[in-house]
Scaffold this motif. Structure first.
Motif, PDB file in Angstrom:
ATOM      1  N   GLY A  60      66.078  23.398  19.574  1.00 22.85           N
ATOM      2  CA  GLY A  60      66.004  24.512  20.515  1.00 22.85           C
ATOM      3  C   GLY A  60      64.727  25.314  20.338  1.00 22.85           C
ATOM      4  O   GLY A  60      64.056  25.232  19.309  1.00 22.85           O
ATOM      5  N   VAL A  61      64.407  26.080  21.361  1.00 23.68           N
ATOM      6  CA  VAL A  61      63.212  26.925  21.368  1.00 23.68           C
ATOM      7  C   VAL A  61      63.628  28.349  21.710  1.00 23.68           C
ATOM      8  O   VAL A  61      64.460  28.562  22.596  1.00 23.68           O
ATOM      9  CB  VAL A  61      62.180  26.420  22.405  1.00 23.68           C
ATOM     10  CG1 VAL A  61      61.013  27.388  22.537  1.00 23.68           C
ATOM     11  CG2 VAL A  61      61.664  25.042  22.009  1.00 23.68           C
ATOM     12  N   VAL A  62      63.077  29.299  20.978  1.00 26.82           N
ATOM     13  CA  VAL A  62      63.310  30.711  21.270  1.00 26.82           C
ATOM     14  C   VAL A  62      61.973  31.355  21.609  1.00 26.82           C
ATOM     15  O   VAL A  62      60.994  31.212  20.861  1.00 26.82           O
ATOM     16  CB  VAL A  62      63.968  31.435  20.073  1.00 26.82           C
ATOM     17  CG1 VAL A  62      64.182  32.906  20.399  1.00 26.82           C
ATOM     18  CG2 VAL A  62      65.296  30.776  19.724  1.00 26.82           C
ATOM     19  N   ILE A  63      61.920  32.058  22.732  1.00 25.10           N
ATOM     20  CA  ILE A  63      60.698  32.685  23.222  1.00 25.10           C
ATOM     21  C   ILE A  63      60.885  34.192  23.294  1.00 25.10           C
ATOM     22  O   ILE A  63      61.875  34.679  23.859  1.00 25.10           O
ATOM     23  CB  ILE A  63      60.318  32.165  24.629  1.00 25.10           C
ATOM     24  CG1 ILE A  63      60.113  30.643  24.609  1.00 25.10           C
ATOM     25  CG2 ILE A  63      59.062  32.873  25.143  1.00 25.10           C
ATOM     26  CD1 ILE A  63      58.917  30.172  23.824  1.00 25.10           C
ATOM     27  N   GLY A  64      59.957  34.934  22.721  1.00 25.76           N
ATOM     28  CA  GLY A  64      59.962  36.384  22.829  1.00 25.76           C
ATOM     29  C   GLY A  64      58.857  36.852  23.756  1.00 25.76           C
ATOM     30  O   GLY A  64      57.713  36.387  23.652  1.00 25.76           O
ATOM     31  N   LEU A  65      59.189  37.742  24.684  1.00 25.50           N
ATOM     32  CA  LEU A  65      58.199  38.328  25.594  1.00 25.50           C
ATOM     33  C   LEU A  65      58.082  39.813  25.258  1.00 25.50           C
ATOM     34  O   LEU A  65      59.038  40.571  25.418  1.00 25.50           O
ATOM     35  CB  LEU A  65      58.629  38.157  27.049  1.00 25.50           C
ATOM     36  CG  LEU A  65      58.879  36.733  27.548  1.00 25.50           C
ATOM     37  CD1 LEU A  65      59.258  36.760  29.034  1.00 25.50           C
ATOM     38  CD2 LEU A  65      57.665  35.846  27.321  1.00 25.50           C
ATOM     39  N   ALA A  66      56.918  40.218  24.759  1.00 19.25           N
ATOM     40  CA  ALA A  66      56.678  41.625  24.434  1.00 19.25           C
ATOM     41  C   ALA A  66      56.146  42.334  25.674  1.00 19.25           C
ATOM     42  O   ALA A  66      55.099  41.963  26.217  1.00 19.25           O
ATOM     43  CB  ALA A  66      55.678  41.748  23.287  1.00 19.25           C
ATOM     44  N   MET A  67      56.875  43.373  26.123  1.00 18.73           N
ATOM     45  CA  MET A  67      56.520  44.100  27.331  1.00 18.73           C
ATOM     46  C   MET A  67      55.952  45.473  26.976  1.00 18.73           C
ATOM     47  O   MET A  67      56.399  46.121  26.022  1.00 18.73           O
ATOM     48  CB  MET A  67      57.758  44.263  28.217  1.00 18.73           C
ATOM     49  CG  MET A  67      58.522  42.983  28.491  1.00 18.73           C
ATOM     50  SD  MET A  67      57.555  41.723  29.343  1.00 18.73           S
ATOM     51  CE  MET A  67      57.279  42.535  30.927  1.00 18.73           C
ATOM     52  N   ASN A  68      54.980  45.900  27.747  1.00 19.61           N
ATOM     53  CA  ASN A  68      54.335  47.192  27.511  1.00 19.61           C
ATOM     54  C   ASN A  68      55.136  48.350  28.100  1.00 19.61           C
ATOM     55  O   ASN A  68      55.563  48.294  29.251  1.00 19.61           O
ATOM     56  CB  ASN A  68      52.941  47.214  28.136  1.00 19.61           C
ATOM     57  CG  ASN A  68      51.935  46.405  27.352  1.00 19.61           C
ATOM     58  OD1 ASN A  68      51.963  46.380  26.124  1.00 19.61           O
ATOM     59  ND2 ASN A  68      51.034  45.729  28.063  1.00 19.61           N
ATOM     60  N   SER A  69      55.319  49.396  27.317  1.00 17.07           N
ATOM     61  CA  SER A  69      55.880  50.639  27.838  1.00 17.07           C
ATOM     62  C   SER A  69      54.764  51.565  28.326  1.00 17.07           C
ATOM     63  O   SER A  69      55.005  52.502  29.084  1.00 17.07           O
ATOM     64  CB  SER A  69      56.712  51.351  26.768  1.00 17.07           C
ATOM     65  OG  SER A  69      55.920  51.644  25.626  1.00 17.07           O
ATOM     66  N   VAL A  70      53.541  51.276  27.869  1.00 17.43           N
ATOM     67  CA  VAL A  70      52.347  52.001  28.313  1.00 17.43           C
ATOM     68  C   VAL A  70      51.230  50.993  28.542  1.00 17.43           C
ATOM     69  O   VAL A  70      51.007  50.106  27.713  1.00 17.43           O
ATOM     70  CB  VAL A  70      51.889  53.048  27.270  1.00 17.43           C
ATOM     71  CG1 VAL A  70      50.563  53.685  27.690  1.00 17.43           C
ATOM     72  CG2 VAL A  70      52.944  54.129  27.085  1.00 17.43           C
ATOM     73  N   HIS A  71      50.548  51.111  29.679  1.00 23.95           N
ATOM     74  CA  HIS A  71      49.391  50.265  29.973  1.00 23.95           C
ATOM     75  C   HIS A  71      48.120  51.050  29.688  1.00 23.95           C
ATOM     76  O   HIS A  71      47.916  52.136  30.226  1.00 23.95           O
ATOM     77  CB  HIS A  71      49.425  49.830  31.441  1.00 23.95           C
ATOM     78  CG  HIS A  71      48.136  49.256  31.942  1.00 23.95           C
ATOM     79  ND1 HIS A  71      47.496  48.187  31.344  1.00 23.95           N
ATOM     80  CD2 HIS A  71      47.342  49.615  32.999  1.00 23.95           C
ATOM     81  CE1 HIS A  71      46.381  47.902  31.998  1.00 23.95           C
ATOM     82  NE2 HIS A  71      46.273  48.761  33.005  1.00 23.95           N
TER      83      HIS A  71
END
Length: 393
Positions: A181-192
């Protein structure tokens, strides 16, 4: 909802794991790779705790190793993004059945290209790029007009992509392993953050949680679609999780807030599961308003520490919450000592305060330091009668 389990990651505590470790020799195994010659590797039998995965050996660095340092805002986010992704993985991949390996399928050039903005036809022409290279997952910046308005309307949502691989024994028998299996994390910005000119001032625009969650789920579906086009990943289970990173000035890490599981051969994300976890600074307004009882425990502890050093007020803690329940508390106490005996006496005093002030179900770590470095470590595991105490020589 599947329950997430929080493991306290204190380095010294690794020797205090409740389960008895297995000291048998490592397994020499063969790692199966599709359409490739089999290769030998080592899977250690010894596990420091049921909370941790055994690691594929010899260690294979991830293909995109190192990018996380440049893409995330703080060292707190960097650490939590990786360890938190392992907590997510445990919902699907049992630590007793699967072996951890850093991601081998998304290399640096792929991750960088996916983190770019999407380009217009004119922008592609300016960069001498083909449409097949237009892989950015972040929105187009059309250019022209008011630069502040452009960045407010088209912020960079996706900050980083992290891949973990989990291997399983072929036919359930240890000896030959394959990708399970593969686990992917997507880090999202709270501030640009953006600049109007090279080397100029940095400006920022805030991104609401609802907006970054919506965009994160859209991006996640596209990522799954792309992974399924890779021959090695056509039929393996995929777990994908969304992480909200904090601002550059934050002294607590961000947190995962949702994850989804995609079965073998499927490309569609049918639903998301909420992750209710996060970090709180003590003392702070957030702790006072949202966790008043925990704040009271901490303040009483802090006041007693200050009785030992009347002019001292540097006790700071970081609490980890899961489903709104305090799971662990890490406390830093920087003190100016004038001798080792003073450090020992203070450590003994603080140890008593830890056992007196905090409830049994909370894991507590106290780091006592001075200008000379680490002086002492105090660790109390949940429902532990006697804490572990180490005074550094």
């Amino acid at each position: 909802m599947k329950k997430l389990f929080m493991g306290i990651t204190f380095s010294i505590v690794l020797f205090l794991a409740a389960c008895a470790p297995n000291f048998e020799q490592e397994d020499q195994i063969v790692h199966e790779k599709e359409e490739e010659t089999n290769e030998k590797a080592i899977i250690p039998k010894y596990k420091i705790s049921e909370d941790y995965y055994r690691t594929f050996m010899p260690f294979e660095p991830g293909e995109a190793r190192g990018l996380v340092v440049n893409n995330l805002n703080t060292r707190y986010d960097i650490y939590e993004f990786e360890t938190g992704l392992m907590r997510i993985a445990k919902n699907t991949f049992d630590t007793n059945k699967y072996v951890f390996r850093e991601g081998q399928y998304l290399d640096s050039s792929t991750v960088i290209s996916w983190l770019n903005r999407k380009y217009t036809k004119d922008q592609l022409k300016e960069r001498d790029m083909e449409e097949t290279e237009n892989l950015g997952l972040n929105p187009v910046d059309p250019g022209g007009g008011d630069i502040d308005k452009r960045n407010e309307e088209n912020p960079i949502y996706l900050a980083h992509i992290l891949e973990h691989n989990y291997l399983e024994a072929v036919d359930g028998k240890e000896g030959t392993y394959k990708l399970g299996g593969v686990v992917i994390g997507l880090a999202m910005n709270s501030v640009h953050y953006y600049q109007k000119e090279a080397y100029g001032a940095t400006y920022e625009t805030k991104i609401s949680h609802s907006e970054l969650e919506q965009k994160g789920k859209e991006i996640a579906q596209e990522v799954v679609n792309r992974l399924r086009k890779m021959d090695e990943l056509k039929n393996v289970p995929i777990t994908i999780a969304l992480f909200e990173q904090k601002t550059k000035s934050s002294i607590v890490p961000g947190n995962f807030f949702a994850f989804a599981e995609v079965g073998k051969g499927s490309s569609k994300i049918n639903g998301w599961e909420k992750v209710n976890e996060g970090y709180v600074l003590f003392p702070s307004n957030t702790a006072e308003n949202d966790h008043r009882e925990d704040m009271t425990w901490f303040q009483n502890f802090k006041q007693d520490v200050e009785e030992y050093f009347p002019n001292f007020n540097g006790v700071v803690g970081t609490g980890f919450y899961l489903d709104d329940q305090l799971q662990s508390l890490s406390i830093d106490i920087p003190i100016q000592f004038y001798g080792k005996s003073e450090a020992i006496g203070f450590t003994q005093y603080v140890t008593g305060l830890v056992m007196e002030h905090f409830p049994g179900y909370v894991a507590v770590e106290v780091n006592v330091s001075s200008v000379y470095g680490q002086e002492a470590l105090i660790v109390k595991n949940p429902n532990q009668d006697e804490p572990f105490v180490h005074v550094y020589q």
